[in-house]
Design a protein around this motif. Sequence first.
Motif, PDB file in Angstrom:
ATOM      1  N   ARG A 173       0.845  -1.103   0.027  1.00  0.00           N
ATOM      2  CA  ARG A 173       0.136   0.135   0.032  1.00  0.00           C
ATOM      3  C   ARG A 173       0.966   1.152   0.123  1.00  0.00           C
ATOM      4  O   ARG A 173       1.848   1.259   0.706  1.00  0.00           O
ATOM      5  CB  ARG A 173      -0.893  -0.197   1.418  1.00  0.00           C
ATOM      6  N   TRP A 174       0.578   2.148  -0.593  1.00  0.00           N
ATOM      7  CA  TRP A 174       1.001   3.330  -0.674  1.00  0.00           C
ATOM      8  C   TRP A 174       0.786   4.210   0.495  1.00  0.00           C
ATOM      9  O   TRP A 174      -0.480   4.598   0.482  1.00  0.00           O
ATOM     10  CB  TRP A 174       0.981   4.034  -2.181  1.00  0.00           C
ATOM     11  N   GLY A 175       1.685   4.414   1.345  1.00  0.00           N
ATOM     12  CA  GLY A 175       1.064   4.784   2.613  1.00  0.00           C
ATOM     13  C   GLY A 175       1.601   4.101   4.025  1.00  0.00           C
ATOM     14  O   GLY A 175       1.455   4.681   4.927  1.00  0.00           O
ATOM     15  N   ASP A 202       6.415   1.538  -0.381  1.00  0.00           N
ATOM     16  CA  ASP A 202       6.582   2.417  -1.306  1.00  0.00           C
ATOM     17  C   ASP A 202       7.379   3.542  -0.973  1.00  0.00           C
ATOM     18  O   ASP A 202       8.251   3.723  -0.073  1.00  0.00           O
ATOM     19  CB  ASP A 202       5.086   2.836  -1.542  1.00  0.00           C
ATOM     20  N   ILE A 203       7.376   4.972  -1.681  1.00  0.00           N
ATOM     21  CA  ILE A 203       8.134   5.884  -1.946  1.00  0.00           C
ATOM     22  C   ILE A 203       8.346   6.498  -0.549  1.00  0.00           C
ATOM     23  O   ILE A 203       9.313   7.107  -0.149  1.00  0.00           O
ATOM     24  CB  ILE A 203       7.726   7.062  -2.809  1.00  0.00           C
ATOM     25  N   ASP A 204       7.487   6.323   0.755  1.00  0.00           N
ATOM     26  CA  ASP A 204       7.828   6.646   1.833  1.00  0.00           C
ATOM     27  C   ASP A 204       8.992   6.139   2.612  1.00  0.00           C
ATOM     28  O   ASP A 204       9.316   6.741   3.740  1.00  0.00           O
ATOM     29  CB  ASP A 204       6.709   6.970   2.813  1.00  0.00           C
ATOM     30  N   PRO A 238      11.241  -2.932  -1.662  1.00  0.00           N
ATOM     31  CA  PRO A 238      11.246  -1.558  -1.898  1.00  0.00           C
ATOM     32  C   PRO A 238      11.019  -0.967  -3.494  1.00  0.00           C
ATOM     33  O   PRO A 238      11.490  -1.735  -4.219  1.00  0.00           O
ATOM     34  CB  PRO A 238      12.718  -1.012  -1.315  1.00  0.00           C
ATOM     35  N   ILE A 239      10.589   0.237  -3.510  1.00  0.00           N
ATOM     36  CA  ILE A 239      10.526   0.736  -4.781  1.00  0.00           C
ATOM     37  C   ILE A 239      11.478   1.569  -5.268  1.00  0.00           C
ATOM     38  O   ILE A 239      12.316   2.238  -4.011  1.00  0.00           O
ATOM     39  CB  ILE A 239       9.081   1.672  -4.685  1.00  0.00           C
ATOM     40  N   ILE A 240      12.113   1.519  -6.578  1.00  0.00           N
ATOM     41  CA  ILE A 240      12.903   2.562  -6.801  1.00  0.00           C
ATOM     42  C   ILE A 240      12.247   3.369  -8.052  1.00  0.00           C
ATOM     43  O   ILE A 240      11.697   2.806  -8.959  1.00  0.00           O
ATOM     44  CB  ILE A 240      14.231   1.567  -7.579  1.00  0.00           C
ATOM     45  N   GLY A 428       0.631  -1.654 -13.464  1.00  0.00           N
ATOM     46  CA  GLY A 428       0.213  -0.072 -13.027  1.00  0.00           C
ATOM     47  C   GLY A 428      -0.879   0.206 -12.479  1.00  0.00           C
ATOM     48  O   GLY A 428      -1.646  -0.625 -11.733  1.00  0.00           O
ATOM     49  N   ASP A 429      -1.298   1.419 -12.283  1.00  0.00           N
ATOM     50  CA  ASP A 429      -2.461   1.985 -11.715  1.00  0.00           C
ATOM     51  C   ASP A 429      -3.749   1.818 -11.948  1.00  0.00           C
ATOM     52  O   ASP A 429      -4.480   2.752 -12.542  1.00  0.00           O
ATOM     53  CB  ASP A 429      -2.108   3.625 -11.449  1.00  0.00           C
ATOM     54  N   ASN A 430      -4.196   0.505 -11.986  1.00  0.00           N
ATOM     55  CA  ASN A 430      -5.609   0.359 -12.191  1.00  0.00           C
ATOM     56  C   ASN A 430      -6.558   0.774 -11.208  1.00  0.00           C
ATOM     57  O   ASN A 430      -6.007   1.616 -10.159  1.00  0.00           O
ATOM     58  CB  ASN A 430      -5.821  -1.097 -12.409  1.00  0.00           C
TER      59      ASN A 430
HETATM   60  C1  GLC Z   1       3.032   5.158  -8.839  1.00  0.00           C
HETATM   61  C2  GLC Z   1       2.928   3.461  -8.943  1.00  0.00           C
HETATM   62  C3  GLC Z   1       2.221   3.091  -7.705  1.00  0.00           C
HETATM   63  C4  GLC Z   1       2.852   3.721  -6.454  1.00  0.00           C
HETATM   64  C5  GLC Z   1       2.703   5.264  -6.620  1.00  0.00           C
HETATM   65  C6  GLC Z   1       3.525   5.866  -5.497  1.00  0.00           C
HETATM   66  O1  GLC Z   1       1.498   5.633  -9.143  1.00  0.00           O
HETATM   67  O2  GLC Z   1       2.408   3.078 -10.138  1.00  0.00           O
HETATM   68  O3  GLC Z   1       2.068   1.786  -7.507  1.00  0.00           O
HETATM   69  O4  GLC Z   1       2.265   3.342  -5.468  1.00  0.00           O
HETATM   70  O5  GLC Z   1       3.485   5.581  -7.696  1.00  0.00           O
HETATM   71  O6  GLC Z   1       5.203   5.458  -5.444  1.00  0.00           O
END
Ligand code: GLC
Length: 682
Positions: A173-175, A202-204, A238-240, A428-430
């Motif tokens: 989950r993003w968050g 995710d990015i956090d 982790p996301i990159i 991706g972002d469905n």
């Molecule tokens: C993009 C990605 C999604 C991710 C978001 C924040 O929208 O597709 O999966 O959660 O970025 O990093």
Amino acid sequence: MITKFVFGNPFETGAVVETSEIVQGQLSDFMYETCESNENFIINIPLEKDEAIFGLGENVRGINKRGWIYDSWCSDDPNHDEDKRSLYGAHNFFILSGSVNRGIFIDFPGKITFDAGYTDKDMFTITITDGNFLVYVIDGDGMSLKEITKSFRRIIGKSYIPPRWAFGYQQSRWGYMNQSDIEAVVEEYKKCGIPLDAVYMDIDYMDSFKDFTINEERFPEFPKFVNEMKEQNIHLVPIIDAGVKIEKGYATYEEGVKNNFFCKDADGNDFVCGVWPGHVHMPDFLNAKTRKWFGDSYKVLTDAGIDGFWNDMNEPALFYSEKRLGETIDKLKSYNGTDYDVWEIFGLRDLVNDLANNEEDYRSFYHMATTDDGEIKVRHDKVHNLFGYNMTKAAAESMKDLRPNKRTLLFSRASYIGMHRYSGIWTGDNKSWWSHILLMINMLPSLNMCGFMYIGADMGGFGSNATEELVTRWVESSMWVPLMRNHAALGTREQELYQFKDKETFRRLIEIRYSLIPYLYSEFLKCHAKDELMYTPLAFEFPDDPFARECEDQLLVGESVMICPIYTPNSTGRYVYLPEDMTLVRMRAWNDYELVPYKTGHHYIHIGLSEFVFFIRKGKALPFANTASNTSKLDISTITLLRGIGGNYDNKGAFVTEMPDYELWWDDGESTDCPVEVINLK
Ligand code: GLC
């Protein structure tokens, strides 16, 4: 037969690697009408009345692609609705299936438009925005859809194989902001007894969204945390992101500037655009030195024990370019609040809407691409579809040194054919929409056709709010999808399985998934080795059956199974078409199920919300293991075979039931050089 046609001086994409079966064709042999207009090169292919078009990988609409127009252009677009023309991947392989079958691959990394009977319902018009490209045509001798696909898969090389834990259930989950958020997720799953193998970061997790940093306040002892999770058999992923934050003193930025690793604008300055961290530079992934540097930078995470990554925003997504943002703000300042008419107001709105992913911006920066002829300067739009591919190739190549002889989970958002050798993709972002369950089902075979085998959609939907019923049906529909990851956007309703009322149903369903992993994994290895589809449209297996040919919502999975997922709300069942006699399997739990034989034809099948229903093919067997709380605990010695009712009439006319065997392909699930063991199950 595979024929290659060369037009102009094509850019080497790396999509095709096996050339021994390919013969060179002359432009004059090319069977279709071609013409050049301005910069564009156009190929017109007349379509027969019922000719179907299969393929084009990650895309909107159904399995048969006829009747719409598609752009090959990796796009950051979170609204996957019917009127879109492109999603994140660019996969230019398709099969025309009329009185003969013919496979076509256009190897060109810039924009292509596939007008598949949209402008003229009887014409397939392909517009290539440049005169330098390759066309491969696969046809001849009444080749079947399966044979053509196999030939194509052979020339593009073997697909990526992930570690076996990547077939387990994964939560994202993003968050999730910090260590305790992640610990709470793991704890909740444990409390409910729902199996789990991975949690995503995710990015956090980063410091101000800077790649290869870890926010130390949120993750004070990161390697220790990774290790604690590993001890519970949970992998952190982790996301990159593609863009590198512009910030003095940030090592990745400083190294990139110093070594000219970033894409340049027309004046030779590092191109400035914006993504999550604010102003960023884009690494020049088409350059081998940049790739090596960027790939090696994952070390900070692999050293901490990380063994999986998802590469994102690599179309590349541009929230804005610095130049366009400046111009837009200047224009906005010139609006002074007087009484504008509707067109002026629309114009103002468009100014802001046009900031992101603007095609003019993609034409405003350059790569120094490494080629056989040395480094050459190329404008980005000419090679746009190779950006995410090469970001992911960078990571995959460095992993060979960073994690020798170990498989790393790796998947990307943007892709081009060729990248399938290095990683998987997610779509991706469905959204948490019912139609997106069907979209996922429709994409599985077309992605397989283009080489992508480790694939999956955000289960439960990324954007919008999910309901318990939707998530339940999505879990059932994802039961056979390799990447089974529940992921959702910031601000949407929480959709971890424990958030809902009937946790017991989710536990039973995910437990069934774990019982099926031996089959999924074994079929994955077989399809990998044989260059075959893991998800086969009924049209490919039963081409002469008109019902099978049109079936868009059932698939064959591996050699033994047919699936018929529910993708509509408030349903207690659905119509299913059986092209041959099959055996229905109705599961309430991994150890509570029944088998019922069904005859060829149309049937209405009741499928209660908490039931998992599929079919075993005639004369086939499905290996089924005791469930486990984690892939590391799966025990293949517990496998039993569920058998499809099958058989034949002997010469005295008596029906002889067959007891089909199953060949289980298995390996250690983690090393790159582990040989496959073939186990005959009886
Ligand atoms: C993009 C990605 C999604 C991710 C978001 C924040 O929208 O597709 O999966 O959660 O970025 O990093």
